[in-house]
Design an enzyme around this catalytic site. Sequence first.
Site, PDB file in Angstrom:
ATOM      1  N   LYS A 280      33.018 -27.664  11.324  1.00 21.59           N
ATOM      2  CA  LYS A 280      33.677 -28.978  11.428  1.00 21.59           C
ATOM      3  C   LYS A 280      35.204 -28.832  11.362  1.00 21.59           C
ATOM      4  O   LYS A 280      35.953 -29.413  12.155  1.00 21.59           O
ATOM      5  CB  LYS A 280      33.175 -29.897  10.313  1.00 21.59           C
ATOM      6  CG  LYS A 280      33.964 -31.180  10.135  1.00 21.59           C
ATOM      7  CD  LYS A 280      33.799 -32.136  11.296  1.00 21.59           C
ATOM      8  CE  LYS A 280      34.843 -33.231  11.251  1.00 21.59           C
ATOM      9  NZ  LYS A 280      34.817 -34.120  12.389  1.00 21.59           N
TER      10      LYS A 280
ATOM     11  N   HIS B 110      45.212 -24.291  37.767  1.00 15.22           N
ATOM     12  CA  HIS B 110      44.709 -22.935  37.541  1.00 15.22           C
ATOM     13  C   HIS B 110      43.276 -23.066  37.006  1.00 15.22           C
ATOM     14  O   HIS B 110      43.026 -23.892  36.124  1.00 15.22           O
ATOM     15  CB  HIS B 110      45.630 -22.245  36.517  1.00 15.22           C
ATOM     16  CG  HIS B 110      45.266 -20.824  36.227  1.00 15.22           C
ATOM     17  ND1 HIS B 110      44.091 -20.459  35.592  1.00 15.22           N
ATOM     18  CD2 HIS B 110      45.930 -19.674  36.489  1.00 15.22           C
ATOM     19  CE1 HIS B 110      44.056 -19.151  35.482  1.00 15.22           C
ATOM     20  NE2 HIS B 110      45.163 -18.647  36.011  1.00 15.22           N
TER      21      HIS B 110
ATOM     22  N   CYS C  85      41.196 -37.014  10.790  1.00 19.09           N
ATOM     23  CA  CYS C  85      40.547 -35.742  11.134  1.00 19.09           C
ATOM     24  C   CYS C  85      41.587 -34.704  11.550  1.00 19.09           C
ATOM     25  O   CYS C  85      41.877 -33.786  10.803  1.00 19.09           O
ATOM     26  CB  CYS C  85      39.529 -35.963  12.246  1.00 19.09           C
ATOM     27  SG  CYS C  85      38.063 -36.831  11.666  1.00 19.09           S
TER      28      CYS C  85
HETATM   29  N1  LIG Z   1      37.096 -41.712  10.502  1.00 23.26           N
HETATM   30  C1  LIG Z   1      36.786 -40.759  11.347  1.00 23.26           C
HETATM   31  O1  LIG Z   1      37.099 -40.819  12.519  1.00 23.26           O
HETATM   32  C2  LIG Z   1      35.992 -39.542  10.897  1.00 23.26           C
HETATM   33  C3  LIG Z   1      35.344 -38.754  11.868  1.00 23.26           C
HETATM   34  C4  LIG Z   1      34.584 -37.665  11.452  1.00 23.26           C
HETATM   35  C5  LIG Z   1      34.504 -37.365  10.093  1.00 23.26           C
HETATM   36  N2  LIG Z   1      35.165 -38.140   9.181  1.00 23.26           N
HETATM   37  C6  LIG Z   1      35.020 -37.790   7.768  1.00 23.26           C
HETATM   38  O2  LIG Z   1      34.091 -38.699   7.199  1.00 23.26           O
HETATM   39  C7  LIG Z   1      34.418 -38.947   5.822  1.00 23.26           C
HETATM   40  C8  LIG Z   1      34.559 -40.446   5.599  1.00 23.26           C
HETATM   41  O3  LIG Z   1      35.665 -40.921   6.355  1.00 23.26           O
HETATM   42  P1  LIG Z   1      35.858 -42.450   6.695  1.00 23.26           P
HETATM   43  O4  LIG Z   1      36.893 -42.487   7.779  1.00 23.26           O
HETATM   44  O5  LIG Z   1      34.534 -43.111   6.921  1.00 23.26           O
HETATM   45  O6  LIG Z   1      36.473 -42.974   5.320  1.00 23.26           O
HETATM   46  P2  LIG Z   1      36.713 -44.506   4.899  1.00 23.26           P
HETATM   47  O7  LIG Z   1      37.871 -44.491   3.983  1.00 23.26           O
HETATM   48  O8  LIG Z   1      36.758 -45.361   6.128  1.00 23.26           O
HETATM   49  O9  LIG Z   1      35.408 -44.917   4.102  1.00 23.26           O
HETATM   50  C9  LIG Z   1      35.023 -44.369   2.891  1.00 23.26           C
HETATM   51  C10 LIG Z   1      34.303 -45.435   2.080  1.00 23.26           C
HETATM   52  O10 LIG Z   1      33.740 -44.798   0.936  1.00 23.26           O
HETATM   53  C11 LIG Z   1      33.818 -45.702  -0.154  1.00 23.26           C
HETATM   54  N3  LIG Z   1      33.659 -44.885  -1.369  1.00 23.26           N
HETATM   55  C12 LIG Z   1      34.458 -43.891  -1.826  1.00 23.26           C
HETATM   56  N4  LIG Z   1      33.933 -43.325  -2.935  1.00 23.26           N
HETATM   57  C13 LIG Z   1      32.773 -43.980  -3.191  1.00 23.26           C
HETATM   58  C14 LIG Z   1      31.782 -43.860  -4.179  1.00 23.26           C
HETATM   59  N5  LIG Z   1      31.844 -42.938  -5.148  1.00 23.26           N
HETATM   60  N6  LIG Z   1      30.744 -44.708  -4.147  1.00 23.26           N
HETATM   61  C15 LIG Z   1      30.638 -45.652  -3.188  1.00 23.26           C
HETATM   62  N7  LIG Z   1      31.541 -45.820  -2.204  1.00 23.26           N
HETATM   63  C16 LIG Z   1      32.591 -44.981  -2.191  1.00 23.26           C
HETATM   64  C17 LIG Z   1      35.162 -46.374   0.023  1.00 23.26           C
HETATM   65  O11 LIG Z   1      35.218 -47.613  -0.662  1.00 23.26           O
HETATM   66  C18 LIG Z   1      35.217 -46.535   1.554  1.00 23.26           C
HETATM   67  O12 LIG Z   1      34.711 -47.788   1.964  1.00 23.26           O
HETATM   68  C19 LIG Z   1      35.710 -38.166   5.555  1.00 23.26           C
HETATM   69  O13 LIG Z   1      35.379 -36.925   5.009  1.00 23.26           O
HETATM   70  C20 LIG Z   1      36.295 -37.975   6.944  1.00 23.26           C
HETATM   71  O14 LIG Z   1      37.103 -36.825   7.025  1.00 23.26           O
HETATM   72  C21 LIG Z   1      35.874 -39.231   9.555  1.00 23.26           C
END
Ligand SMILES: NC(=O)c1ccc[n+]([C@@H]2O[C@H](COP(=O)([O-])OP(=O)(O)OC[C@H]3O[C@@H](n4cnc5c(N)ncnc54)[C@H](O)[C@@H]3O)[C@@H](O)[C@H]2O)c1
Length: 401
Positions: free
Chosen positions: A196, A234, A250
């Site tokens: 990843k 190319h 990301c």
């Molecule tokens: N956003 C993207 O495009 C993307 C793409 C691929 C991977 N990721 C990865 O996915 C993961 C999540 O990213 P995201 O963009 O969805 O984050 P985000 O901030 O949009 O969402 C995370 C959610 O988790 C909740 N949360 C945090 N700790 C918690 C807990 N202990 N219990 C319950 N809820 C909790 C927060 O309130 C929030 O709503 C990250 O590791 C990110 O790197 C993100």
Amino acid sequence: MKINVIGLGYIGLPTSLTMANAGFQVIGTDYNKKIVEKLNKGIVTFKEDGLEDLFNNAIKTGNITFTTEYQKVDYYIISVPTPYDKFSKKVDATYVVNAVKDVLNVCEDGATIIIESTVSPGTIEKEIKPIINKKVNLVHAPERIIPGNMIYELKHNSRTIGADSKEIGEKVAEIYGKTTDGEVVVTDIKSAEMTKVVENTFRAVNIAFANELAKICSHDGMNVYEIIRICNKHPRVNILNPGPGVGGHCISVDPWFLVGDYPQIAQLINAAMHINDSMPEFVLKRVSEVLEENNITDYSRVGLYGLTYKENVDDYRESPTLQLLEHQKEHLATPLKVYDPYIKEDIVSNQYHDLHEFLKDVDVVIIMVKHQEIIDNMNLLKDKIIFDTQNVCQLPNVYKL
Ligand SMILES: NC(=O)c1ccc[n+]([C@@H]2O[C@H](COP(=O)([O-])OP(=O)(O)OC[C@H]3O[C@@H](n4cnc5c(N)ncnc54)[C@H](O)[C@@H]3O)[C@@H](O)[C@H]2O)c1
């Protein structure tokens, strides 16, 4: 089979809906009450093509509920944030560690905890395994979907499943196989973690190459887009487009994990990340040259089009525009004007919510994001001085990177 998805953000919400639509009983848990309240009222919490339909279909199946509580189930999917420590550059796994601890308080022996959050290689071994106090299975299933095309990609992308035991890996692969047409590849946990981070690093390094070419070409009066267009003829060359910088959660974050963990080795990655991070400042420098060329000294008549980190989404985390505004604060007394059709709330000063109002108040427009709105309305800029960082404007009065 019941699944508890922990974290209902950009990844967790579409994942839980997709799982529910595939026939699993899903409970979505987020500790943010506001998110849960909205979802329970039938309101989706962010804009994404096809998300509302996915949500409505999932609700119709009766397979999904939303709560702030953790549940006793067979499978947990953890999709909480993984920022990086700005000083050490290492992954900050605190959210994942806390979420796993919360799950361990309620789950029973035999449960499987699937970590979807992006983590650096070895994080699960070093930070998660030591807190495991029950007989649970740990799996890593990193997510690859891109905002703007999430729903399509959830259904079609290939997936990676990392597990200590092949049997558990195959079981989890079967679950994900019900949600995607793509291949589901099973490997060990550390390899899954590494794949990843490597995928996003590949993108970051290639973007940095294009960005560095833009700087070289700008320095010596060459047209970078013309150079790239010809080079890409190319058969084995495929250069990406340069841009105003990199944002989101990301590509602007994950490669730092490798720099933090392998500082002596990850030299190219380190350089690439610095090049990408330097682009907002480079845009600012180019804009100051354009203003000078046009004898403009009043920065209050300069406007930034776009605040999000990519086109046609409402996610502005780490966006190049926000990075540029930070630099601007250090160098210019007059704040630039800003407009983005996707951002309804005020997040920066001098922000507009109407394109026409914005254009009335500026003479110079810096296109930071290629939202479809500006592509469809380019003629509105015909009397402006335009600095186009996205190479989408064909008007004669345009400057490029
Ligand atoms: N956003 C993207 O495009 C993307 C793409 C691929 C991977 N990721 C990865 O996915 C993961 C999540 O990213 P995201 O963009 O969805 O984050 P985000 O901030 O949009 O969402 C995370 C959610 O988790 C909740 N949360 C945090 N700790 C918690 C807990 N202990 N219990 C319950 N809820 C909790 C927060 O309130 C929030 O709503 C990250 O590791 C990110 O790197 C993100």
